[in-house]
Design a protein around this motif. Structure first.
Motif, PDB file in Angstrom:
ATOM      1  N   ALA A 190     -63.306 -70.344 -45.547  1.00  0.00           N
ATOM      2  CA  ALA A 190     -62.338 -70.835 -44.556  1.00  0.00           C
ATOM      3  C   ALA A 190     -60.921 -70.462 -44.968  1.00  0.00           C
ATOM      4  CB  ALA A 190     -62.459 -72.344 -44.393  1.00  0.00           C
ATOM      5  N   TYR A 191     -60.623 -70.554 -46.250  1.00  0.00           N
ATOM      6  CA  TYR A 191     -59.289 -70.230 -46.745  1.00  0.00           C
ATOM      7  C   TYR A 191     -59.014 -68.724 -46.642  1.00  0.00           C
ATOM      8  CZ  TYR A 191     -55.391 -69.613 -49.945  1.00  0.00           C
ATOM      9  OH  TYR A 191     -54.187 -69.250 -50.497  1.00  0.00           O
ATOM     10  N   LEU A 192     -59.983 -67.917 -47.052  1.00  0.00           N
ATOM     11  CA  LEU A 192     -59.804 -66.463 -47.045  1.00  0.00           C
ATOM     12  C   LEU A 192     -59.978 -65.837 -45.662  1.00  0.00           C
ATOM     13  CD1 LEU A 192     -61.756 -65.573 -50.288  1.00  0.00           C
ATOM     14  CD2 LEU A 192     -59.279 -65.674 -49.992  1.00  0.00           C
ATOM     15  N   ARG A 193     -60.624 -66.585 -44.761  1.00  0.00           N
ATOM     16  CA  ARG A 193     -60.929 -66.101 -43.410  1.00  0.00           C
ATOM     17  C   ARG A 193     -61.775 -64.834 -43.457  1.00  0.00           C
ATOM     18  NH1 ARG A 193     -56.280 -66.916 -39.166  1.00  0.00           N
ATOM     19  NH2 ARG A 193     -58.102 -66.456 -37.948  1.00  0.00           N
ATOM     20  N   TRP A 194     -62.661 -64.754 -44.444  1.00  0.00           N
ATOM     21  CA  TRP A 194     -63.540 -63.606 -44.622  1.00  0.00           C
ATOM     22  C   TRP A 194     -64.883 -64.096 -45.139  1.00  0.00           C
ATOM     23  CZ3 TRP A 194     -65.596 -61.338 -49.189  1.00  0.00           C
ATOM     24  CH2 TRP A 194     -66.209 -60.119 -48.981  1.00  0.00           C
ATOM     25  N   VAL A 212     -71.270 -62.599 -45.563  1.00  0.00           N
ATOM     26  CA  VAL A 212     -72.551 -62.630 -44.852  1.00  0.00           C
ATOM     27  C   VAL A 212     -72.406 -62.037 -43.449  1.00  0.00           C
ATOM     28  CG1 VAL A 212     -74.386 -64.145 -44.009  1.00  0.00           C
ATOM     29  CG2 VAL A 212     -73.279 -64.624 -46.192  1.00  0.00           C
ATOM     30  N   TYR A 213     -71.221 -62.124 -42.892  1.00  0.00           N
ATOM     31  CA  TYR A 213     -70.979 -61.593 -41.550  1.00  0.00           C
ATOM     32  C   TYR A 213     -70.980 -60.060 -41.516  1.00  0.00           C
ATOM     33  CZ  TYR A 213     -69.616 -66.044 -39.365  1.00  0.00           C
ATOM     34  OH  TYR A 213     -69.599 -67.303 -38.831  1.00  0.00           O
ATOM     35  N   ILE A 214     -70.703 -59.412 -42.633  1.00  0.00           N
ATOM     36  CA  ILE A 214     -70.554 -57.957 -42.657  1.00  0.00           C
ATOM     37  C   ILE A 214     -71.843 -57.232 -42.253  1.00  0.00           C
ATOM     38  CG2 ILE A 214     -70.035 -55.966 -44.120  1.00  0.00           C
ATOM     39  CD1 ILE A 214     -68.032 -57.824 -45.566  1.00  0.00           C
ATOM     40  N   PRO A 215     -72.993 -57.487 -42.895  1.00  0.00           N
ATOM     41  CA  PRO A 215     -74.202 -56.746 -42.492  1.00  0.00           C
ATOM     42  C   PRO A 215     -74.668 -57.080 -41.077  1.00  0.00           C
ATOM     43  CG  PRO A 215     -74.679 -58.170 -44.373  1.00  0.00           C
ATOM     44  CD  PRO A 215     -73.239 -58.333 -44.038  1.00  0.00           C
ATOM     45  N   MET A 216     -74.319 -58.263 -40.589  1.00  0.00           N
ATOM     46  CA  MET A 216     -74.721 -58.658 -39.239  1.00  0.00           C
ATOM     47  C   MET A 216     -73.716 -58.203 -38.193  1.00  0.00           C
ATOM     48  SD  MET A 216     -76.302 -62.457 -39.850  1.00  0.00           S
ATOM     49  CE  MET A 216     -74.748 -63.179 -40.320  1.00  0.00           C
ATOM     50  N   ASP A 217     -72.597 -57.612 -38.627  1.00  0.00           N
ATOM     51  CA  ASP A 217     -71.536 -57.140 -37.746  1.00  0.00           C
ATOM     52  C   ASP A 217     -71.021 -58.252 -36.834  1.00  0.00           C
ATOM     53  OD1 ASP A 217     -69.760 -55.173 -36.973  1.00  0.00           O
ATOM     54  OD2 ASP A 217     -70.978 -54.618 -35.236  1.00  0.00           O
ATOM     55  N   VAL A 218     -70.742 -59.402 -37.435  1.00  0.00           N
ATOM     56  CA  VAL A 218     -70.212 -60.558 -36.699  1.00  0.00           C
ATOM     57  C   VAL A 218     -68.732 -60.653 -36.980  1.00  0.00           C
ATOM     58  CG1 VAL A 218     -70.300 -63.073 -36.492  1.00  0.00           C
ATOM     59  CG2 VAL A 218     -72.406 -61.793 -36.855  1.00  0.00           C
ATOM     60  N   ASP A 219     -67.976 -60.895 -35.921  1.00  0.00           N
ATOM     61  CA  ASP A 219     -66.528 -61.077 -36.042  1.00  0.00           C
ATOM     62  C   ASP A 219     -66.127 -62.162 -35.036  1.00  0.00           C
ATOM     63  OD1 ASP A 219     -63.830 -60.951 -36.364  1.00  0.00           O
ATOM     64  OD2 ASP A 219     -63.646 -58.838 -35.842  1.00  0.00           O
ATOM     65  N   THR A 220     -65.767 -63.339 -35.543  1.00  0.00           N
ATOM     66  CA  THR A 220     -65.419 -64.442 -34.649  1.00  0.00           C
ATOM     67  C   THR A 220     -63.932 -64.501 -34.333  1.00  0.00           C
ATOM     68  OG1 THR A 220     -65.214 -66.000 -36.492  1.00  0.00           O
ATOM     69  CG2 THR A 220     -67.369 -65.837 -35.431  1.00  0.00           C
ATOM     70  N   THR A 221     -63.186 -63.486 -34.763  1.00  0.00           N
ATOM     71  CA  THR A 221     -61.755 -63.457 -34.451  1.00  0.00           C
ATOM     72  C   THR A 221     -61.500 -62.951 -33.042  1.00  0.00           C
ATOM     73  OG1 THR A 221     -61.487 -61.232 -35.363  1.00  0.00           O
ATOM     74  CG2 THR A 221     -61.083 -63.088 -36.844  1.00  0.00           C
ATOM     75  N   ARG A 222     -62.486 -62.379 -32.418  1.00  0.00           N
ATOM     76  CA  ARG A 222     -62.319 -61.816 -31.065  1.00  0.00           C
ATOM     77  C   ARG A 222     -62.444 -62.868 -30.007  1.00  0.00           C
ATOM     78  NH1 ARG A 222     -66.640 -57.210 -32.094  1.00  0.00           N
ATOM     79  NH2 ARG A 222     -65.907 -56.751 -34.135  1.00  0.00           N
ATOM     80  N   MET A 278     -60.211 -55.904 -47.223  1.00  0.00           N
ATOM     81  CA  MET A 278     -60.936 -57.078 -46.784  1.00  0.00           C
ATOM     82  C   MET A 278     -60.329 -57.543 -45.449  1.00  0.00           C
ATOM     83  SD  MET A 278     -61.819 -60.402 -49.066  1.00  0.00           S
ATOM     84  CE  MET A 278     -60.196 -61.048 -49.288  1.00  0.00           C
ATOM     85  N   ASN A 279     -60.996 -57.204 -44.375  1.00  0.00           N
ATOM     86  CA  ASN A 279     -60.532 -57.592 -43.047  1.00  0.00           C
ATOM     87  C   ASN A 279     -60.988 -59.001 -42.710  1.00  0.00           C
ATOM     88  OD1 ASN A 279     -59.426 -55.065 -42.657  1.00  0.00           O
ATOM     89  ND2 ASN A 279     -61.299 -54.245 -41.788  1.00  0.00           N
ATOM     90  N   LYS A 280     -60.169 -59.711 -41.995  1.00  0.00           N
ATOM     91  CA  LYS A 280     -60.531 -61.063 -41.575  1.00  0.00           C
ATOM     92  C   LYS A 280     -61.627 -60.990 -40.525  1.00  0.00           C
ATOM     93  CE  LYS A 280     -55.951 -62.850 -42.453  1.00  0.00           C
ATOM     94  NZ  LYS A 280     -54.732 -63.402 -41.896  1.00  0.00           N
ATOM     95  N   ASN A 281     -62.664 -61.800 -40.688  1.00  0.00           N
ATOM     96  CA  ASN A 281     -63.738 -61.829 -39.695  1.00  0.00           C
ATOM     97  C   ASN A 281     -64.108 -63.253 -39.285  1.00  0.00           C
ATOM     98  OD1 ASN A 281     -65.138 -62.627 -41.964  1.00  0.00           O
ATOM     99  ND2 ASN A 281     -66.599 -60.950 -41.956  1.00  0.00           N
ATOM    100  N   ILE A 282     -63.226 -64.207 -39.581  1.00  0.00           N
ATOM    101  CA  ILE A 282     -63.451 -65.608 -39.215  1.00  0.00           C
ATOM    102  C   ILE A 282     -62.302 -66.066 -38.326  1.00  0.00           C
ATOM    103  CG2 ILE A 282     -63.550 -67.964 -40.087  1.00  0.00           C
ATOM    104  CD1 ILE A 282     -64.963 -66.946 -42.523  1.00  0.00           C
TER     105      ILE A 282
END
Length: 59
Positions: free
Chosen positions: A42-46, A49-59, A1-5
């Protein structure tokens, strides 16, 4: 489970989660359960819903 938030996304989710939770508790509305989901993501930072849309706000 990679962080994507990222940090800003995390802060906004936490604030919105608290507001939804308090609103739901004060009115007895089931929509307050959205607050739990927002606080959990917010706690898990994952966000699943972002996965299928390929969204990553950590960048």
């Amino acid at each position: 489970m990679n962080k994507n938030i990222g940090e800003n996304d995390r802060k906004y989710r936490a604030i919105a989660g608290i507001l939804f939770l308090l609103w739901g508790l004060s009115t007895g509305n089931a929509w307050g359960l959205i607050g739990f989901a927002l606080l959990a993501t917010a706690y898990l930072r994952w966000c699943p819903v972002y996965i299928p849309m390929d969204v990553d706000t950590t960048r």
